[in-house]
Design a protein around this motif. Structure first.
Motif, PDB file in Angstrom:
ATOM      1  N   PHE A 118      36.268  37.070  35.509  1.00  0.00           N
ATOM      2  CA  PHE A 118      35.445  38.012  36.011  1.00  0.00           C
ATOM      3  C   PHE A 118      34.287  37.099  36.402  1.00  0.00           C
ATOM      4  CE2 PHE A 118      32.138  41.199  35.821  1.00  0.00           C
ATOM      5  CZ  PHE A 118      32.438  42.293  36.858  1.00  0.00           C
ATOM      6  N   CYS A 119      33.706  36.441  35.630  1.00  0.00           N
ATOM      7  CA  CYS A 119      32.374  35.740  35.708  1.00  0.00           C
ATOM      8  C   CYS A 119      32.639  34.592  36.988  1.00  0.00           C
ATOM      9  CB  CYS A 119      31.943  35.128  34.426  1.00  0.00           C
ATOM     10  SG  CYS A 119      31.372  36.284  33.076  1.00  0.00           S
ATOM     11  N   ALA A 120      33.800  33.897  36.755  1.00  0.00           N
ATOM     12  CA  ALA A 120      34.282  32.896  37.857  1.00  0.00           C
ATOM     13  C   ALA A 120      34.227  33.439  39.018  1.00  0.00           C
ATOM     14  CB  ALA A 120      35.369  32.238  37.182  1.00  0.00           C
ATOM     15  N   MET A 121      34.908  34.487  39.157  1.00  0.00           N
ATOM     16  CA  MET A 121      35.140  35.020  40.604  1.00  0.00           C
ATOM     17  C   MET A 121      34.065  35.413  41.232  1.00  0.00           C
ATOM     18  SD  MET A 121      39.049  36.618  40.538  1.00  0.00           S
ATOM     19  CE  MET A 121      38.913  37.346  38.789  1.00  0.00           C
ATOM     20  N   THR A 122      33.037  36.137  40.338  1.00  0.00           N
ATOM     21  CA  THR A 122      31.800  36.434  40.615  1.00  0.00           C
ATOM     22  C   THR A 122      30.816  35.501  41.030  1.00  0.00           C
ATOM     23  OG1 THR A 122      32.046  38.729  39.334  1.00  0.00           O
ATOM     24  CG2 THR A 122      29.786  38.179  40.149  1.00  0.00           C
ATOM     25  N   ALA A 123      30.905  34.423  40.289  1.00  0.00           N
ATOM     26  CA  ALA A 123      29.866  33.104  40.556  1.00  0.00           C
ATOM     27  C   ALA A 123      30.183  32.615  41.735  1.00  0.00           C
ATOM     28  CB  ALA A 123      29.835  32.391  39.188  1.00  0.00           C
ATOM     29  N   THR A 124      31.354  32.532  42.061  1.00  0.00           N
ATOM     30  CA  THR A 124      31.646  31.852  43.275  1.00  0.00           C
ATOM     31  C   THR A 124      30.813  32.386  44.615  1.00  0.00           C
ATOM     32  OG1 THR A 124      33.887  31.905  42.589  1.00  0.00           O
ATOM     33  CG2 THR A 124      33.797  31.095  44.781  1.00  0.00           C
ATOM     34  N   TRP A 125      30.187  33.429  44.498  1.00  0.00           N
ATOM     35  CA  TRP A 125      29.491  33.817  45.501  1.00  0.00           C
ATOM     36  C   TRP A 125      28.186  32.751  45.856  1.00  0.00           C
ATOM     37  CZ3 TRP A 125      30.422  36.515  49.673  1.00  0.00           C
ATOM     38  CH2 TRP A 125      31.514  37.400  49.624  1.00  0.00           C
ATOM     39  N   LEU A 126      27.683  32.474  44.298  1.00  0.00           N
ATOM     40  CA  LEU A 126      26.535  31.709  44.209  1.00  0.00           C
ATOM     41  C   LEU A 126      26.724  30.267  44.501  1.00  0.00           C
ATOM     42  CD1 LEU A 126      23.590  32.017  43.558  1.00  0.00           C
ATOM     43  CD2 LEU A 126      24.241  31.425  41.018  1.00  0.00           C
ATOM     44  N   LEU A 127      28.072  29.794  44.188  1.00  0.00           N
ATOM     45  CA  LEU A 127      28.527  28.201  44.208  1.00  0.00           C
ATOM     46  C   LEU A 127      29.061  27.889  45.901  1.00  0.00           C
ATOM     47  CD1 LEU A 127      30.138  28.106  40.594  1.00  0.00           C
ATOM     48  CD2 LEU A 127      27.812  27.458  41.370  1.00  0.00           C
ATOM     49  N   ARG A 128      29.580  28.918  46.026  1.00  0.00           N
ATOM     50  CA  ARG A 128      30.575  28.639  47.447  1.00  0.00           C
ATOM     51  C   ARG A 128      30.456  29.462  48.637  1.00  0.00           C
ATOM     52  NH1 ARG A 128      34.335  24.696  46.626  1.00  0.00           N
ATOM     53  NH2 ARG A 128      35.343  25.097  48.733  1.00  0.00           N
ATOM     54  N   GLY A 129      29.481  30.570  48.411  1.00  0.00           N
ATOM     55  CA  GLY A 129      29.227  31.408  49.709  1.00  0.00           C
ATOM     56  C   GLY A 129      30.436  32.589  49.901  1.00  0.00           C
ATOM     57  N   HIS A 130      31.202  32.504  48.900  1.00  0.00           N
ATOM     58  CA  HIS A 130      32.208  33.566  49.136  1.00  0.00           C
ATOM     59  C   HIS A 130      32.925  33.962  47.601  1.00  0.00           C
ATOM     60  CE1 HIS A 130      35.345  30.608  48.103  1.00  0.00           C
ATOM     61  NE2 HIS A 130      34.751  29.878  49.377  1.00  0.00           N
ATOM     62  N   GLY A 131      33.422  34.960  47.478  1.00  0.00           N
ATOM     63  CA  GLY A 131      33.694  35.450  46.071  1.00  0.00           C
ATOM     64  C   GLY A 131      34.579  36.564  46.026  1.00  0.00           C
ATOM     65  N   MET A 132      34.444  37.337  44.865  1.00  0.00           N
ATOM     66  CA  MET A 132      35.162  38.627  44.761  1.00  0.00           C
ATOM     67  C   MET A 132      34.403  39.715  45.166  1.00  0.00           C
ATOM     68  SD  MET A 132      36.863  39.939  41.380  1.00  0.00           S
ATOM     69  CE  MET A 132      35.341  40.231  40.254  1.00  0.00           C
ATOM     70  N   TRP A 133      35.045  40.661  45.962  1.00  0.00           N
ATOM     71  CA  TRP A 133      34.514  42.144  46.076  1.00  0.00           C
ATOM     72  C   TRP A 133      35.147  43.143  45.121  1.00  0.00           C
ATOM     73  CZ3 TRP A 133      35.548  39.019  50.242  1.00  0.00           C
ATOM     74  CH2 TRP A 133      34.471  38.737  51.092  1.00  0.00           C
ATOM     75  N   THR A 134      34.527  44.073  44.954  1.00  0.00           N
ATOM     76  CA  THR A 134      35.268  45.334  44.191  1.00  0.00           C
ATOM     77  C   THR A 134      35.487  46.159  45.181  1.00  0.00           C
ATOM     78  OG1 THR A 134      33.703  45.131  42.323  1.00  0.00           O
ATOM     79  CG2 THR A 134      34.590  47.284  42.505  1.00  0.00           C
TER      80      THR A 134
END
Length: 186
Positions: free
Chosen positions: A70-86
């Motif tokens: 959960f943390c990794a998929m959410t943090a990807t927004w900060l690190l790569r500019g994309h990630g997980m949506w609910t």
């Protein structure tokens, strides 16, 4: 027992979290809102990844493994500019999650999805995946997009096929099929 969800979030920390949440684009379909994950969404994620439903993703996961994901998929927004949506429905129910991710071992950007049992079979994953598919190409300008699917995960294989993806090789000694997405096909 203390869990990450029971540790209090102070008002200054909540304000910082809200500011970060604002960078995640909100996407809308006819039945869904795709939004930034909230702390309370973890329970829904763990209900998926911590169950036998996660067998094709190496699960079931322990609560700490689900929390790390959960943390990794959410943090990807900060690190790569994309990630997980609910994936949230009009009645505020959480149907699942969709993401553009990169995990260790990935060779390309991945379009992935996880739905709760009660929301499968209603076309919600397809609806959410279509809009994220388009977002990947237009807003992010990704060079490629794949879905990594374990052979035999027929629901995910069918969804990938419905999105216009096709099998394009194997990874991890044949344990994962690469499903290649094409621009403008979803």
């Amino acid at each position: 027992m203390i869990t990450p969800l029971t540790i209090p979030v102070t008002p200054p920390a909540a304000a910082r979290a809200s500011a970060l949440e604002a960078i995640v684009p909100v996407l809308h379909t006819s039945r869904c809102t795709l939004r930034a994950p909230h702390l309370a969404d973890y329970d829904v994620l763990h209900s998926i990844t911590g169950s036998d439903r996660a067998i094709f993703e190496g699960g079931p996961s322990s609560p700490s493994e689900s929390w790390a994901d959960f943390c990794a998929m959410t943090a990807t927004w900060l690190l790569r500019g994309h990630g997980m949506w609910t994936i949230e429905l009009a009645d505020r129910a959480i149907a699942g999650f969709i993401l553009i991710g990169t995990e260790p071992g990935d060779e390309e950007h991945e379009l992935g999805w996880l739905l709760t049992a009660e929301h499968e079979g209603r076309g919600l994953a397809y609806e959410a995946a279509r809009i994220v598919h388009e977002f990947a190409w237009t807003a992010l300008g990704l060079p490629s997009l794949v879905s990594y699917i374990a052979p035999g995960n027929t629901r995910s294989e069918n969804l990938a096929r419905r999105l216009g993806a096709y099998p394009d090789g194997l990874l991890l000694n044949g344990q994962v099929t690469v499903w290649r997405h094409q621009r403008g096909t979803a």
